[in-house]
Each structure stands twice: as C-alpha cells, then as structure tokens.
Design a protein around this motif. Sequence first.
Motif, PDB file in Angstrom:
ATOM      1  N   LEU A   1       0.732  -1.383   0.258  1.00  9.54           N
ATOM      2  CA  LEU A   1      -0.138  -0.111  -0.339  1.00  9.54           C
ATOM      3  C   LEU A   1       0.902   1.192  -0.187  1.00  9.54           C
ATOM      4  O   LEU A   1       1.989   1.066   0.880  1.00  9.54           O
ATOM      5  N   SER A   2       0.607   1.844  -0.865  1.00  9.61           N
ATOM      6  CA  SER A   2       1.363   3.359  -1.043  1.00  9.61           C
ATOM      7  C   SER A   2       1.018   4.600  -0.355  1.00  9.61           C
ATOM      8  O   SER A   2      -0.338   4.811  -0.871  1.00  9.61           O
ATOM      9  N   LEU A   3       1.964   5.176   0.501  1.00  6.30           N
ATOM     10  CA  LEU A   3       1.226   6.542   0.470  1.00  6.30           C
ATOM     11  C   LEU A   3       2.190   7.679  -0.278  1.00  6.30           C
ATOM     12  O   LEU A   3       3.763   7.667  -0.312  1.00  6.30           O
ATOM     13  N   VAL A   4       2.146   8.885  -0.992  1.00  4.84           N
ATOM     14  CA  VAL A   4       2.442   9.099  -1.975  1.00  4.84           C
ATOM     15  C   VAL A   4       2.442  11.529  -1.498  1.00  4.84           C
ATOM     16  O   VAL A   4       1.194  10.860  -1.635  1.00  4.84           O
ATOM     17  N   GLY A   5       3.714  11.932  -1.698  1.00  5.05           N
ATOM     18  CA  GLY A   5       2.795  13.460  -1.299  1.00  5.05           C
ATOM     19  C   GLY A   5       3.381  13.953  -2.777  1.00  5.05           C
ATOM     20  O   GLY A   5       3.962  13.307  -3.654  1.00  5.05           O
ATOM     21  N   PRO A   6       3.497  14.873  -3.243  1.00  4.25           N
ATOM     22  CA  PRO A   6       3.473  16.052  -3.552  1.00  4.25           C
ATOM     23  C   PRO A   6       5.013  15.498  -4.513  1.00  4.25           C
ATOM     24  O   PRO A   6       5.661  15.545  -3.473  1.00  4.25           O
ATOM     25  N   ALA A   7       5.028  15.689  -5.748  1.00  4.74           N
ATOM     26  CA  ALA A   7       6.995  15.465  -6.410  1.00  4.74           C
ATOM     27  C   ALA A   7       7.898  17.031  -5.549  1.00  4.74           C
ATOM     28  O   ALA A   7       6.954  17.851  -5.366  1.00  4.74           O
ATOM     29  N   PRO A   8       8.555  16.820  -4.991  1.00  2.00           N
ATOM     30  CA  PRO A   8      10.096  15.225  -4.835  1.00  2.00           C
ATOM     31  C   PRO A   8       9.637  14.634  -4.210  1.00  2.00           C
ATOM     32  O   PRO A   8      10.362  13.641  -4.198  1.00  2.00           O
ATOM     33  N   ALA A   9       8.499  14.629  -2.898  1.00  2.00           N
ATOM     34  CA  ALA A   9       8.728  13.812  -1.609  1.00  2.00           C
ATOM     35  C   ALA A   9       8.402  13.407  -1.768  1.00  2.00           C
ATOM     36  O   ALA A   9       7.590  12.044  -3.736  1.00  2.00           O
ATOM     37  N   PRO A  10       9.213  11.650  -1.246  1.00  2.00           N
ATOM     38  CA  PRO A  10       9.731  10.374  -1.866  1.00  2.00           C
ATOM     39  C   PRO A  10       7.649   9.501  -1.180  1.00  2.00           C
ATOM     40  O   PRO A  10       7.347   9.359  -0.831  1.00  2.00           O
ATOM     41  N   THR A  11       7.887   8.711  -2.280  1.00  2.00           N
ATOM     42  CA  THR A  11       6.786   7.925  -1.171  1.00  2.00           C
ATOM     43  C   THR A  11       7.339   6.572  -0.438  1.00  2.00           C
ATOM     44  O   THR A  11       8.262   6.228   0.001  1.00  2.00           O
TER      45      THR A  11
END
Length: 125
Positions: free
Chosen positions: A38-48
């Motif tokens: 299950l991935s959690l993504v932030g705004p670029a360039p934040a790491p997943t």
Amino acid sequence: MQIVVTLDCVDTEAQARFWLAALAPLNYRRGFEGPPYLSLVGPAPAPTLLLQQVPEPKQAKNRMHLDLDFGTADLDTEVERLQELGARRLSPEQSEHGFRWTVVADPEGNEFCVFVPPAKADSAQ
C-alpha cells in the motif's frame, strides 16, 4: 528518478491511517494498493512511503529511519500531535550542530525523528 522508502509492517491499513494523519501537513495521500503493498504518495519530489505487509513484528532498531521536518520550530507540539495519533516518544529533545530532534516510534515500533533545522531552531529562541 524516484525515491521510495519501504516500511515493513504487520497491519498495512492501520499503518496507512497513522502515516496519512502524521504526514497530513505534507499532503500525502493513498497511491498504489495491491496486497501486500500500500503506497502513500506526497507531492513531488517527496518520496513515496511504501507499506509492505510482513508476518513478523519489528524486532530491533531500524538501520534506516525517516527524519521529518514539519516546517515548525515547535517540536513539542508536533511530537504531541503524533502521540495523539498513536506514536510513542522514545527520547527527550536532543540537539547537535543547531539541529533539534526527538526520536519517536509509529504504532508498530518503527523509529523516526521529528526535527527542527538550525534556521528554524534559532528563530524559535
């Protein structure tokens, strides 16, 4: 290039709830979901942040951990917010080279630091 930080956990759903709330100031959201991931993504360039379900609980100290700067000089308030979400404070406030930080653990015991860099630390005094 993309950086993905993988976090082993027993309960990906519970960890997703904690980390989404913890990272809310950074605008993270759910991304890919396909067991055991299950991935959690932030705004670029934040790491997943990739949550990976594993059968065993955490056994020892992390060899790698997250250091999180929430953009505030009020370290105690941020750590208290995380504790309300289920984190545990593992250390008193520490400082070195102008950085201030506290070590905390998520609900499954994965350690991370909440820190204030020197410029913010100086302006808080």
